[in-house]
Design a protein around this motif. Sequence first.
Motif, short mmCIF file in Angstrom:
data_model
loop_
_atom_site.label_atom_id
_atom_site.label_comp_id
_atom_site.label_asym_id
_atom_site.label_seq_id
_atom_site.Cartn_x
_atom_site.Cartn_y
_atom_site.Cartn_z
N GLY A 93 -50.79 12.33 -41.62
CA GLY A 93 -52.36 12.15 -41.17
C GLY A 93 -52.45 11.36 -40.04
O GLY A 93 -51.55 10.52 -39.60
N SER A 94 -53.39 11.91 -39.31
CA SER A 94 -53.80 10.70 -38.12
C SER A 94 -55.48 10.79 -38.23
O SER A 94 -55.92 11.89 -38.62
CB SER A 94 -53.43 11.39 -36.65
N GLY A 95 -55.96 9.59 -37.55
CA GLY A 95 -57.37 9.32 -37.72
C GLY A 95 -57.81 9.69 -36.25
O GLY A 95 -57.20 9.33 -35.32
N ILE A 96 -59.23 10.27 -36.34
CA ILE A 96 -59.76 10.46 -34.88
C ILE A 96 -61.26 9.88 -35.11
O ILE A 96 -61.69 10.18 -36.25
CB ILE A 96 -59.85 11.99 -34.48
N ASN A 97 -61.51 8.97 -34.24
CA ASN A 97 -62.94 8.60 -34.29
C ASN A 97 -63.91 9.07 -32.95
O ASN A 97 -63.35 8.99 -31.86
CB ASN A 97 -63.12 7.00 -34.27
N ILE B 227 -59.83 11.79 -40.82
CA ILE B 227 -58.42 11.86 -40.95
C ILE B 227 -58.11 13.23 -41.12
O ILE B 227 -58.40 13.99 -41.91
CB ILE B 227 -58.10 10.89 -42.19
N ILE B 228 -57.05 13.50 -40.20
CA ILE B 228 -56.41 14.95 -40.24
C ILE B 228 -55.01 15.07 -40.81
O ILE B 228 -54.36 14.20 -40.34
CB ILE B 228 -56.55 15.47 -38.74
N ASN B 229 -54.83 15.98 -41.58
CA ASN B 229 -53.58 16.09 -42.09
C ASN B 229 -52.99 17.39 -41.53
O ASN B 229 -53.42 18.63 -41.89
CB ASN B 229 -53.53 16.21 -43.71
N THR B 230 -52.06 17.61 -40.62
CA THR B 230 -51.70 18.81 -39.99
C THR B 230 -50.64 19.56 -40.94
O THR B 230 -50.57 20.91 -40.81
CB THR B 230 -50.72 18.60 -38.79
N LYS B 231 -50.06 19.19 -41.75
CA LYS B 231 -49.16 19.58 -42.71
C LYS B 231 -49.99 20.69 -43.68
O LYS B 231 -49.40 21.55 -43.94
CB LYS B 231 -48.33 18.55 -43.64
N GLN C 295 -59.08 18.11 -43.68
CA GLN C 295 -59.77 17.03 -42.79
C GLN C 295 -60.31 16.29 -43.82
O GLN C 295 -61.18 17.09 -44.87
CB GLN C 295 -60.38 17.46 -41.65
N GLN C 296 -60.85 14.86 -43.84
CA GLN C 296 -61.51 14.39 -44.73
C GLN C 296 -62.22 13.07 -44.04
O GLN C 296 -61.55 12.44 -42.98
CB GLN C 296 -60.77 13.58 -45.77
N GLY C 297 -63.56 13.10 -43.80
CA GLY C 297 -64.21 12.11 -42.96
C GLY C 297 -65.63 12.09 -43.20
O GLY C 297 -66.15 12.82 -44.43
N ASN C 298 -66.37 11.42 -42.72
CA ASN C 298 -67.87 11.60 -42.56
C ASN C 298 -68.24 11.57 -41.31
O ASN C 298 -67.99 11.03 -40.43
CB ASN C 298 -68.41 10.16 -43.32
N TYR C 299 -69.63 12.26 -41.21
CA TYR C 299 -70.58 12.10 -40.08
C TYR C 299 -71.68 11.21 -40.45
O TYR C 299 -72.03 11.28 -41.53
CB TYR C 299 -71.08 13.42 -39.78
N ILE C 300 -72.00 10.14 -39.40
CA ILE C 300 -73.03 9.31 -39.63
C ILE C 300 -73.79 9.38 -38.64
O ILE C 300 -73.59 9.17 -37.40
CB ILE C 300 -72.53 7.89 -40.08
N PHE C 301 -75.56 9.79 -39.02
CA PHE C 301 -76.17 9.64 -37.76
C PHE C 301 -77.46 8.61 -38.05
O PHE C 301 -77.88 8.47 -39.32
CB PHE C 301 -76.90 10.86 -37.59
N SER C 302 -77.32 7.67 -37.03
CA SER C 302 -78.68 6.66 -37.34
C SER C 302 -79.49 6.71 -36.13
O SER C 302 -79.36 7.04 -35.04
CB SER C 302 -77.90 5.28 -36.95
N TYR C 303 -80.83 6.66 -36.63
CA TYR C 303 -82.04 6.66 -35.75
C TYR C 303 -82.19 5.27 -35.17
O TYR C 303 -81.99 4.41 -35.60
CB TYR C 303 -83.13 7.21 -36.72
N GLY D 89 -57.29 23.60 -45.48
CA GLY D 89 -57.02 25.11 -44.92
C GLY D 89 -58.10 25.54 -44.06
O GLY D 89 -58.08 26.55 -43.57
N CYS D 90 -58.53 24.36 -43.36
CA CYS D 90 -59.57 24.80 -42.41
C CYS D 90 -59.05 24.38 -40.79
O CYS D 90 -58.09 23.95 -40.57
CB CYS D 90 -60.78 23.65 -42.59
N ALA D 91 -59.92 25.02 -39.89
CA ALA D 91 -59.52 24.72 -38.57
C ALA D 91 -59.69 23.38 -38.18
O ALA D 91 -60.76 22.47 -38.67
CB ALA D 91 -60.56 25.61 -37.58
N LEU D 92 -58.76 22.84 -37.71
CA LEU D 92 -58.84 21.15 -37.38
C LEU D 92 -59.49 20.79 -36.09
O LEU D 92 -58.97 21.83 -34.98
CB LEU D 92 -57.22 20.62 -37.33
#
Length: 125
Positions: free
Chosen positions: A21-25, A40-44, A48-56, A98-101
């Motif tokens: 896996g590799s992380g992208i910010n 965090i993306i696992n190419t194998k 992908q597992q992560g979070n969108y965070i939006f702040s006003y 199994g999603c598009a990365l």
Amino acid sequence: MVRILKLICTLTSLLILVSCGSGINYIGESKSWIGKYNVIINTKNSSQQGNYIFSYRGSSFKDNNIEELIIENGNKTTKLTNFSLFNGKVKIPVNCSGCALPKKENPIKITIRWENNEESFELIN
């Protein structure tokens, strides 16, 4: 001896997980919003597992309602409607297999509509 074996197994497992896996910010902002996507993306296994965070950014809209949030990430568009902020923030978890990365070089387009306002911006790596 058992402790050493456990330690070796633990270290081996960590090495395997890190190598897969590799992380992208991603980060971006508009006049009224700050957006982040930490993933965090696992190419194998194409996951992908992560979070969108939006702040006003202002102070007068802390717990109000978002009419629409559109996330355009590559070929995938996610549209969320009628949800509330909590203390001026919203956190949107992402967990797919199994999603598009996402590709590091491709920006993610964000559009937010609230109280007769609309702003668009991009999250970039």
